[in-house]
Design an enzyme around this catalytic site. Structure first.
Site, mmCIF file in Angstrom:
data_model
loop_
_atom_site.group_PDB
_atom_site.id
_atom_site.type_symbol
_atom_site.label_atom_id
_atom_site.label_comp_id
_atom_site.label_asym_id
_atom_site.label_seq_id
_atom_site.Cartn_x
_atom_site.Cartn_y
_atom_site.Cartn_z
ATOM 1 N N GLU A 1 20.298 6.063 35.015
ATOM 2 C CA GLU A 1 21.077 5.054 35.651
ATOM 3 C C GLU A 1 20.764 5.040 36.964
ATOM 4 O O GLU A 1 21.591 5.947 37.708
ATOM 5 C CB GLU A 1 22.629 5.507 35.027
ATOM 6 C CG GLU A 1 22.707 5.702 33.534
ATOM 7 C CD GLU A 1 22.513 3.964 32.918
ATOM 8 O OE1 GLU A 1 22.601 3.070 33.592
ATOM 9 O OE2 GLU A 1 22.169 4.241 31.713
ATOM 10 N N CYS B 1 27.108 1.905 42.423
ATOM 11 C CA CYS B 1 25.844 1.443 42.225
ATOM 12 C C CYS B 1 25.682 -0.285 41.596
ATOM 13 O O CYS B 1 24.574 -0.618 41.719
ATOM 14 C CB CYS B 1 25.065 2.395 41.047
ATOM 15 S SG CYS B 1 26.142 2.212 39.579
#
Length: 458
Positions: free
Chosen positions: A212, A246
Site C-alpha cells: 500500500e 497517502c
C-alpha cells in the site's frame, strides 16, 4: 542478534499456527472481540499518543484511527462466518461427475508494517484481516511515532500471547531484517521507494506481498463543478493531518475559467477550518519529524505562494499552503508531497489533462469535480488509479465494502472488509470426483475420442 530474535519469533508462531488453534471461526471471533475490548480500554491513551506524535485533534484521532477500526471489527465480526464458508462452484461437464469447491485457508505467519501518518489505524486495520483469516502475526509500528508505538505494545501484549501476535519495534535495521525473514505474507504500507526494497527482499523467499504505497494523486476541478463545494472538500482532504495522507489530493488541475474563484474559496475554507492563524488552531496537525519537515519546506516556492507559506521548525508547523502558476518542472511536482502544500495547475482542454496524467506513474487516488455525468464517467474510464471519488476526496477509504489499494507504482493488492479477509487467505481449489461413474473418454487408447472431446469443449 536481530535476525536470530525474529527467527525465534517466527518459529514459535509457526508452531502455534500448525497446532490448529487459530483456525476455528469461534477462536477468530473471540480474538477480534478481545482486541475490540482492548482498544476501548486504551482509547484515551491512543488519542493522547496521537496528539503527542502528530498533534492530532481528538476528533481526527477518533474518526480516522480509533473509530474506523472499531467499525471494521464490527463489520468483520458480523460477516466472517459467511465469508469463511466453503464456496460451491460449477463443475464443467468434461469433469463430471464431480463437485468443485473453494476453501479459504489461512496463510500462516504474516508480517504487517505500518507508517507514521496513521500509526494506529494502518497497523490494526490489516491485523483485523490477518486475525479473521486465521493467521498469526508480527506487527512493526513506525518508530517515528514513539508514543503511539508504546501504547500499541501495551495493548497487543495484554490482548494476545506473543506466540500469536507480537509487536517488534526498532529502526531501519529491524525493518530490513523483517523483510528478509521467511514470513508467509508481508503487508507493507509506506513509500514507493521502501516498497521496492520490500519487494526485492521478499523475492529471496518468494514471500507474497501486499504493498500500500502512494504517489501523486490528481484532483480535477472542471468549469461546471460546484466550486464552493469542491473547495470545501478538497481543502479538507488536502490539509487534514497536515497533508500526511497517502490518498490526499496531491495537486489540483483547475479549469482556467474558474481558477481565481477556486483559490478564493480555498482561502475562505482554510480560514473557516483553522482561523486566520492556523498555527494557533487546536485542529491543525504537525509534521512528524525534522527530516520530513525540511523535505516539505524545500518544496515551497515563495514566488508562487498565494496562501500560507509560513513554517516553524521548533513546532514542526507548516501552514496550509497554496501555490499557483505551478508547472511539472517545479520541485513540488517531482514526487509525492505528503504535506500541506496544494499546487494548482490550470488547463483548457481535458484531453491535455488526461494525456499528462497518463504519462505519469499510476496514482493511488483520483478525484473529479464536475456536474457532468458523461465527463465523470469518461475520466473514470480514461485514467488508471487505485480508487477515488467523484465530487469528494479521501472518503472512499472509509467504506468496508470498497477494496482499498493501489495499482502500478501506487501499490499492489487491496484490503478493507471482505477484501482484507481474502488478502490474508489462500483460496484452495478442490475438485471432488465421484467413484461411481468413470468418463473413459479421458484415457488412452484415445482412438476416436478426440471427436467427443471437441464436442464437449465447444
Amino acid at each position: 542478534m536481530i535476525s536470530q530474535s525474529i527467527s525465534q519469533t517466527i518459529t514459535k508462531q509457526r508452531e502455534l499456527f500448525r497446532s490448529g488453534l487459530t483456525r476455528p471461526i469461534k477462536f477468530r471471533l473471540e480474538q477480534l472481540e478481545s482486541l475490540r475490548q482492548g482498544i476501548l480500554k486504551y482509547e484515551c491513551d491512543i488519542i493522547e499518543a496521537l496528539k503527542l506524535d502528530l498533534n492530532k485533534p481528538e476528533y481526527e484521532a477518533y474518526t480516522t484511527e480509533v473509530g474506523i477500526v472499531l467499525h471494521s471489527i464490527s463489520h468483520i465480526s458480523k460477516n466472517l462466518e459467511k465469508w469463511a464458508k466453503v464456496k460451491v462452484v460449477k463443475t464443467p461437464i468434461q469433469l463430471a461427475p464431480a463437485k468443485s469447491t473453494i476453501k479459504y485457508e489461512p496463510l500462516g505467519v504474516v508480517l504487517i508494517v505500518a507508517p507514521f501518518n496513521y500509526p494506529f489505524q494502518l497497523l490494526i486495520e490489516p491485523l483485523l484481516g490477518a486475525i479473521a483469516a486465521g493467521n498469526t502475526a508480527v506487527l512493526k509500528p513506525s518508530e517515528y511515532t514513539s508514543h503511539t508505538e508504546a501504547v500499541i505494545m501495551r495493548l497487543i501484549s495484554e490482548c494476545f500471547s506473543a506466540d500469536y501476535i507480537k509487536v517488534i519495534t526498532g529502526g531501519r535495521d529491524v525493518s530490513e531484517a523483517l523483510f528478509k525473514a521467511p514470513f508467509d505474507h508481508i503487508f507493507f504500507t509506506g513509500s514507493v521507494q521502501t516498497g521496492k526494497a520490500v519487494m526485492m527482499a521478499a523475492a529471496e523467499n518468494l514471500t507474497p506481498i501486499t504493498l500500500e504505497l502512494g504517489g501523486k494523486s490528481p484532483t480535477i476541478v472542471h468549469k461546471d463543478a460546484d466550486i464552493k463545494m469542491a473547495a470545501l472538500r478538497i481543502t479538507w482532504g488536502k490539509f487534514m493531518n497536515a497533508g500526511q495522507i497517502c490518498v490526499a489530493p496531491d495537486y489540483v488541475y483547475v479549469h482556467r475559467d474558474v481558477e481565481h474563484l477556486f483559490i478564493d474559496e480555498v482561502l475562505k475554507c482554510i480560514h473557516s477550518f483553522y482561523g486566520a492563524f492556523p498555527v494557533k488552531s487546536p485542529d491543525y496537525c504537525r509534521i512528524v519529524n525534522d527530516k520530513h519537515f525540511n523535505r516539505i519546506v524545500s518544496l515551497i516556492d515563495h514566488d508562487k505562494v498565494v496562501i500560507g507559506g509560513q513554517y516553524d521548525l521548533e513546532q514542526k508547523y507548516i501552514a496550509p499552503t497554496v501555490m499557483k502558476n505551478v508547472t511539472w518542472d517545479d520541485a513540488v511536482m517531482q514526487d509525492e508531497i505528503f504535506g500541506p502544500i496544494m499546487p494548482i495547475l490550470v488547463y483548457d482542454s481535458i484531453e491535455t489533462v488526461i494525456d499528462t496524467i497518463a504519462q505519469k506513474p499510476k496514482p493511488l487516488a483520483l478525484y473529479v469535480f464536475s456536474e457532468s455525468e458523461s465527463l465523470q464517467e469518461y475520466l473514470m474510464d480514461q485514467i488508471p488509479f487505485g480508487g477515488g471519488c467523484i465530487n469528494d476526496t479521501v472518503l472512499h477509504v472509509a467504506s468496508p465494502y470498497l477494496p482499498f489499494g493501489g495499482t502500478g507504482n501506487s501499490g499492489m493488492g487491496a484490503y478493507h472488509g471482505e477484501t482484507s479477509f481474502k488478502t490474508f487467505s489462500h483460496q484452495k481449489s478442490i475438485l471432488k470426483k465421484s467413484s461411481v461413474f468413470e468418463l473413459k473418454v479421458l484415457y488412452p487408447p484415445y482412438k476416436n475420442n478426440i471427436q467427443w472431446i471437441r464436442k464437449i469443449f465447444k
